[in-house]
Design an enzyme around this catalytic site. Structure first.
Site, PDB file in Angstrom:
ATOM      1  N   LYS A 172      84.211  25.470 -62.867  1.00 39.02           N
ATOM      2  CA  LYS A 172      85.343  24.585 -62.544  1.00 39.02           C
ATOM      3  C   LYS A 172      85.804  23.927 -63.829  1.00 39.02           C
ATOM      4  O   LYS A 172      84.970  23.477 -64.620  1.00 39.02           O
ATOM      5  CB  LYS A 172      84.876  23.512 -61.547  1.00 39.02           C
ATOM      6  CG  LYS A 172      86.016  22.678 -60.998  1.00 39.02           C
ATOM      7  CD  LYS A 172      85.538  21.702 -59.933  1.00 39.02           C
ATOM      8  CE  LYS A 172      86.731  20.936 -59.377  1.00 39.02           C
ATOM      9  NZ  LYS A 172      86.318  19.865 -58.448  1.00 39.02           N
ATOM     10  N   ASP A 195      85.197  27.548 -48.398  1.00 40.81           N
ATOM     11  CA  ASP A 195      84.784  26.236 -48.904  1.00 40.81           C
ATOM     12  C   ASP A 195      86.032  25.371 -49.026  1.00 40.81           C
ATOM     13  O   ASP A 195      86.489  25.055 -50.115  1.00 40.81           O
ATOM     14  CB  ASP A 195      84.106  26.415 -50.260  1.00 40.81           C
ATOM     15  CG  ASP A 195      83.535  25.104 -50.781  1.00 40.81           C
ATOM     16  OD1 ASP A 195      83.331  24.186 -49.968  1.00 40.81           O
ATOM     17  OD2 ASP A 195      83.313  24.994 -51.995  1.00 40.81           O
ATOM     18  N   ASP A 225      91.743  19.075 -57.346  1.00 38.49           N
ATOM     19  CA  ASP A 225      91.061  20.079 -56.519  1.00 38.49           C
ATOM     20  C   ASP A 225      91.449  19.875 -55.054  1.00 38.49           C
ATOM     21  O   ASP A 225      91.029  18.922 -54.413  1.00 38.49           O
ATOM     22  CB  ASP A 225      89.552  19.865 -56.710  1.00 38.49           C
ATOM     23  CG  ASP A 225      88.723  20.950 -56.079  1.00 38.49           C
ATOM     24  OD1 ASP A 225      89.276  21.971 -55.651  1.00 38.49           O
ATOM     25  OD2 ASP A 225      87.488  20.769 -56.027  1.00 38.49           O
ATOM     26  N   HIS A 264      73.946  21.948 -48.602  1.00 35.73           N
ATOM     27  CA  HIS A 264      73.219  21.388 -49.734  1.00 35.73           C
ATOM     28  C   HIS A 264      72.208  20.382 -49.210  1.00 35.73           C
ATOM     29  O   HIS A 264      72.331  19.873 -48.101  1.00 35.73           O
ATOM     30  CB  HIS A 264      74.107  20.864 -50.858  1.00 35.73           C
ATOM     31  CG  HIS A 264      75.062  19.785 -50.542  1.00 35.73           C
ATOM     32  ND1 HIS A 264      74.675  18.549 -50.141  1.00 35.73           N
ATOM     33  CD2 HIS A 264      76.417  19.765 -50.591  1.00 35.73           C
ATOM     34  CE1 HIS A 264      75.767  17.802 -49.986  1.00 35.73           C
ATOM     35  NE2 HIS A 264      76.822  18.505 -50.222  1.00 35.73           N
ATOM     36  N   GLU A 277      85.500  30.218 -57.209  1.00 35.43           N
ATOM     37  CA  GLU A 277      86.245  29.559 -56.128  1.00 35.43           C
ATOM     38  C   GLU A 277      87.735  29.606 -56.428  1.00 35.43           C
ATOM     39  O   GLU A 277      88.157  29.274 -57.541  1.00 35.43           O
ATOM     40  CB  GLU A 277      85.780  28.103 -55.983  1.00 35.43           C
ATOM     41  CG  GLU A 277      86.605  27.345 -54.951  1.00 35.43           C
ATOM     42  CD  GLU A 277      86.092  25.954 -54.622  1.00 35.43           C
ATOM     43  OE1 GLU A 277      84.857  25.777 -54.547  1.00 35.43           O
ATOM     44  OE2 GLU A 277      86.923  25.048 -54.443  1.00 35.43           O
ATOM     45  N   ASP A 315      91.292  22.228 -52.317  1.00 31.63           N
ATOM     46  CA  ASP A 315      90.456  22.825 -51.256  1.00 31.63           C
ATOM     47  C   ASP A 315      91.253  23.090 -49.977  1.00 31.63           C
ATOM     48  O   ASP A 315      90.796  22.793 -48.863  1.00 31.63           O
ATOM     49  CB  ASP A 315      89.282  21.895 -50.927  1.00 31.63           C
ATOM     50  CG  ASP A 315      88.174  21.951 -51.968  1.00 31.63           C
ATOM     51  OD1 ASP A 315      88.117  22.939 -52.711  1.00 31.63           O
ATOM     52  OD2 ASP A 315      87.362  21.008 -52.015  1.00 31.63           O
ATOM     53  N   ASP A 327      73.000  17.248 -47.262  1.00 33.75           N
ATOM     54  CA  ASP A 327      73.605  17.440 -45.945  1.00 33.75           C
ATOM     55  C   ASP A 327      72.528  17.545 -44.865  1.00 33.75           C
ATOM     56  O   ASP A 327      72.720  17.103 -43.735  1.00 33.75           O
ATOM     57  CB  ASP A 327      74.347  18.799 -45.867  1.00 33.75           C
ATOM     58  CG  ASP A 327      75.647  18.807 -46.609  1.00 33.75           C
ATOM     59  OD1 ASP A 327      76.194  17.723 -46.859  1.00 33.75           O
ATOM     60  OD2 ASP A 327      76.115  19.921 -46.950  1.00 33.75           O
ATOM     61  N   MET A 355      73.695  30.691 -47.749  1.00 34.43           N
ATOM     62  CA  MET A 355      73.664  30.170 -49.125  1.00 34.43           C
ATOM     63  C   MET A 355      73.141  28.737 -49.115  1.00 34.43           C
ATOM     64  O   MET A 355      73.359  28.003 -48.153  1.00 34.43           O
ATOM     65  CB  MET A 355      75.082  30.206 -49.707  1.00 34.43           C
ATOM     66  CG  MET A 355      75.222  29.689 -51.112  1.00 34.43           C
ATOM     67  SD  MET A 355      75.687  27.922 -51.147  1.00 34.43           S
ATOM     68  CE  MET A 355      77.479  28.021 -50.962  1.00 34.43           C
ATOM     69  N   GLU A 395      78.954  28.267 -60.239  1.00 34.98           N
ATOM     70  CA  GLU A 395      80.315  28.036 -59.745  1.00 34.98           C
ATOM     71  C   GLU A 395      81.106  27.297 -60.807  1.00 34.98           C
ATOM     72  O   GLU A 395      80.946  26.097 -60.980  1.00 34.98           O
ATOM     73  CB  GLU A 395      80.250  27.217 -58.444  1.00 34.98           C
ATOM     74  CG  GLU A 395      81.610  26.932 -57.866  1.00 34.98           C
ATOM     75  CD  GLU A 395      81.530  26.225 -56.522  1.00 34.98           C
ATOM     76  OE1 GLU A 395      80.566  26.478 -55.756  1.00 34.98           O
ATOM     77  OE2 GLU A 395      82.412  25.403 -56.238  1.00 34.98           O
ATOM     78  N   ASP A 411      83.864  31.633 -52.983  1.00 32.50           N
ATOM     79  CA  ASP A 411      84.369  30.488 -52.222  1.00 32.50           C
ATOM     80  C   ASP A 411      85.873  30.643 -52.033  1.00 32.50           C
ATOM     81  O   ASP A 411      86.645  30.594 -53.006  1.00 32.50           O
ATOM     82  CB  ASP A 411      84.083  29.171 -52.970  1.00 32.50           C
ATOM     83  CG  ASP A 411      82.710  28.617 -52.659  1.00 32.50           C
ATOM     84  OD1 ASP A 411      81.960  29.263 -51.896  1.00 32.50           O
ATOM     85  OD2 ASP A 411      82.380  27.532 -53.172  1.00 32.50           O
ATOM     86  N   HIS A 431      89.252  26.431 -58.020  1.00 33.39           N
ATOM     87  CA  HIS A 431      88.828  26.032 -59.363  1.00 33.39           C
ATOM     88  C   HIS A 431      89.551  26.835 -60.442  1.00 33.39           C
ATOM     89  O   HIS A 431      90.050  26.277 -61.413  1.00 33.39           O
ATOM     90  CB  HIS A 431      87.315  26.186 -59.488  1.00 33.39           C
ATOM     91  CG  HIS A 431      86.552  25.255 -58.578  1.00 33.39           C
ATOM     92  ND1 HIS A 431      85.189  25.242 -58.478  1.00 33.39           N
ATOM     93  CD2 HIS A 431      86.985  24.303 -57.715  1.00 33.39           C
ATOM     94  CE1 HIS A 431      84.818  24.330 -57.603  1.00 33.39           C
ATOM     95  NE2 HIS A 431      85.880  23.746 -57.121  1.00 33.39           N
TER      96      HIS A 431
END
Lengths: 353, 353, 353, 353
Positions: free
Chosen positions: C150, C254, C222, C21, C184, C224, C24, C55, C148, C212, C187
């Protein structure tokens, strides 16, 4: 299916024991002579097959008389009837040699929080348990009680909803050493709690008297799925815990076939429970003997958690500790290598290397 | 915001007490002289405002040194450091007159179940608690400990996840009478358990030492919402329970403003917590004094649950009970009139009549 | 870790692509010249390592400017700024050759339901999407958008909470063919929904643009987690679905290492994600080729579900159906042999036979 | 209770309409003559009481023939029978003037994910819906279909589990304009999703054809509680949404009395649903007319969300936006005053000022 066919079927697939509740065995409300005959028939099949009666319980949830609870119904006569029904079945349990008597308080709860004073409910629950223990002591039966906690369903909120709440409650009883737990995978998992950790705490407190093995997804109705069919990782950790512990009670599969199952499917289901348990037990042994696992446990400092931190309190020990210098930055910078350890768990479950 | 401004702000909106953890009050890792000065400044503001220090706690969760736990970290030096940090802050708590010392074991847990032997973890947890009690006794401080259970977050699964598990654990300690609970609405609600029933059980067992009031939706991250903003009916039942009990500790609002809030919004938030608590307390009194409610409670046989069911065990009592005849069909046919009672709860909450 | 080291590390363990993103890659708020230099450095490492940019996405959730939302903030200037930030990064995505642009609306939601009119929020969401599609068309970029979903966190309730809500929303857009999904695992699982079924529906509707992969327990924050570390059975079914489908987009991990991890642990974690995916893919092939599985699928009538039930409507077809006689009792009595089939799934996962 | 007594009871407490499923009205499997007589008796009571038939549905979940599903059963004959049963009852619905035909696919799902190819299941679901729409068109009935989503129970995972998944599915049908939704409070809440937001999205997409009002706690079995008895704040927001919308279909209370209820209790329950709905509707009007609320909505910039952000795309608009300067720090520093607004919601619910 008749009780006789059911027990013979269990014997055929290699089951060691069977449990019952009173209304399974003897027709509800039938005259004593009929109940006696039904009981004798049951005993005969046990004798023939060598299947033992590993646990007994009272059905205090099916009949509408218990719709507001049994030991904690607001109606005193219902409460008295529930205790009477249980006393009668304790005699049967003793006759059948069941060492454990399970109490699942499925109806002991509320939908409307205002409908019971919870302190009164807990006091009545205790009163019933104290009375049952008194009876067993009086009769010199070799029976211990095991409470089976559940958070909800069929009631909106059940009293003693988890392993923890039930163990805390036991401590308030007149005979706490006669009462332990019968935790069930599905029930603890419904609340999203770790069944593995709950059973570990029960073992640590000496309160694992019996266990109900099945499976469940978090946060939904009581599914009673085939053991090992859903939370495979949790099930692996649980089996490893049981196999490495001094628990020697039954491994009781309290599950149900999928509802679209029929005929032979119920034996597929029963065999599957045992098959997966045994496979996970073998994997647990492999895991514990794998040198890479030992190394990974060591890298994660798992054995170090068995070491005493400070020992018993004394002024001198406290002074020494207060004057100790810690390199906090260095302690913060170290890693715990849990990913590598956890991947070894997954590898073992998957059987890859 | 400085601590001084914060306390003055609380005093302005009518708060009675404030709690702290060590790292809020005194800079983490600062030299003793600086810590002393920060502490003296804090005491001065308390004196000026009349706000009391109602509770103290140690921050054993923020610094990365605690990333694997504090009292149950796999690293023995981290465990020793955690106890040292707590002992030091107990001295501060005593100096500030805090009667209750809260222990929230936010990092005491695992993501990977294989990364800690839970029996070892519980033994280390007990060892730490026993040592802290020893210290308080040695120093003759008037301090009791209150454990704050939480099921998960930031760890995947926390040890002592619920009110029940924590109370059961306390029973294994060396000084069980010095340790009770600080239950929190949000934490118990995350697991979908009834906070009302949990607090009622804690009261019944004499273990409610402190309480954290906020709000939460079931089954999601720890929200710490404004008290009374979410589970209004549960909150009403909780306030009624507390107001009708002999609990006289703090009503501690451990909540946070919405994250899109700013400036004056945080005082709107703090005022809202207190406003709703007081409104619900008034409604609880009205409810209990309403003759229709008394009638509805009676129709639901709520008072009958306070009556003893069978009394203490004796052979004669058991015999009498075993010979009693019950009209099961009649007992099954009666209703419990809970809908009407529950609607009166809703009517009172909505303020309609 | 620098972006360069990170990409080199990924290349070393065999990763094919990387996503980014904007914040980053390029310092938030930095002058254009610095952003250009940072971007060029990134492109250079991609060139050197052969890792592709699979992506791109905009960070519309970290900076406090987005605390009330981005495309659905109540503040019109925040909404305009969010679209501007996204347009700028779409140019970067196009330059890097990213075929998919993900939009995770992490801040598009509410804590207090009264704080946004949801119809207005959805209209603003649509307006933003329509504008972004217009830009991509205008610039002739080869980019598709992937929403995406959630359910919550960091907001109390997010708009477009599930795969379903997002797909339904896409249908209202100006360019529905340019917008699909990036579901994802974590999510969808937070809400206790079957991720497997959700992805299957997205594939059925032609809307799986990206995915994801990670892991999660139901009903909590969440997490992950490392792919394959938690819901092993669901993960197996998901991998089988993806491998048997025509989806040819990235398998994007992810996830995040456990927070007590450090140093090499993050590579253990990354390797673990890929290792378990590949192991499950191999098991899926074995499963589909196993003659016992084919037999069990047949016993469960799984292939029969691929057969048309009635075909297209016509009066004649309806008449014929209305006159058909069914042996309802016989149809009710048949079983579906799902236990045996499911045990074969477990056997394949465990690698036992 | 007979259907006649039930409808007369509903008429007595002021209900406007009643819904039915075929097996409530006419004995399952009875000869046509008996079914005709039962139907005529029902029509007579409707005529006498003035109660209208507001909705009809088929029971495709109770009989064991549907244990593996109805439209998505793996058995093609079961699927054909399910469509036949529905066609027959559509004739009845048309005769009774029911404008809406609800389809709750309670059995359309799986316990074992391997037991159905979900793409096949969705294709068969679509085939059934397309056929039913064809029939209604052919017969020129004035009937629309409403899908009722549910995440699980009695199946482990249901197809079309949420409002979103069902709306997305509708878009794939042959006659999407004939099919909308019948969302239910309990079902969406089981998955912890905001029912309020879900209904708002359905309204925004023109798909709210019917609504089932009851109540539920998140993350547990389908409770079907009295409307307004549990999620009071959500219920308030929902009633406000419905009352302020152009929805003019039934407000259908699809709930059940507590299971310990009996006799008059069921009328207490039915009255309670309506009483609380009306009380919340009155509070919603007061809320919207309160000048303090208007001020608080304005402080939270709620009306600003109704303003267009950027308008339709054009190159010129994009250029202008890309060149706009935003004071990001200032936008980040503003608050949204949601706590004060939300407290006004609570104040209105509690009836305090």
């Amino acid at each position: 299916m008749s009780n006789a066919d059911f027990i013979r079927g269990l014997a055929d697939i290699g089951a060691w024991g069977v449990s019952f509740h009173d209304d399974d065995l003897m027709t509800f409300g039938a005259p004593e002579s009929q109940r006696r005959a039904e009981l004798d028939a049951f005993k005969k099949v046990l004798d023939e097959t060598g299947v033992v009666c590993s646990m007994a319980t009272t059905n205090l949830f099916w009949h509408p008389v218990f719709k507001d609870g049994a030991f904690t119904s607001n109606d005193r006569n219902v409460r008295r009837y529930a205790i009477q029904k249980t006393l009668r079945n304790i005699d049967v349990a003793a006759e059948l040699g069941a060492p454990t008597y399970v109490l699942w308080g499925g109806r002991e709860g509320v939908e409307s929080a205002a409908s019971k004073n919870p302190a009164d409910a807990l006091s009545r629950y205790k009163e019933a348990l104290d009375f049952l223990c008194g009876y067993v002591n009086d009769k010199k039966y070799e029976i211990r009680f095991a409470l089976e906690p559940k958070p909800n369903e069929p009631r909106g909120d059940t009293f003693l909803p988890t392993i923890g709440h039930a163990m805390a409650f036991i401590n308030e009883l007149e005979f706490p050493d006669m009462v332990g737990l019968n935790p069930e995978v599905a029930h603890e998992t419904m609340a999203g709690l770790s069944f593995f950790q709950g059973v570990a705490q029960a073992l640590w407190q000496g309160k694992l008297y019996h266990i109900d093995l099945n499976d469940q997804k978090i946060g939904r109705f009581d599914q009673d799925l085939r053991f090992g069919s859903e939370g495979i990782k949790d099930d692996f950790m649980l089996v490893r815990l049981l196999e490495n512990s001094d628990y020697n009670g039954p491994k009781h599969f309290d599950a149900r076939p999928y509802r679209n199952e029929w005929g032979n499917g119920i034996w597929d289901f029963a065999r599957g429970c045992m098959r997966t348990y045994l496979a996970l037990a073998a994997k647990a042994r492999e895991f514990d003997q794998d040198p890479r696992v030992k190394e990974a446990l060591s890298a994660a400092s798992v054995p170090e958690l068995a070491e005493s931190t400070v020992g018993s309190y004394s002024t001198a020990t406290a002074d020494r500790l207060l004057n100790e210098q810690f390199d906090v930055a260095a302690l913060a910078a170290r890693g715990y290598a849990n990913e590598a350890l956890d991947q070894l768990v997954i590898d073992r479950i998957l059987g890859i290397s």
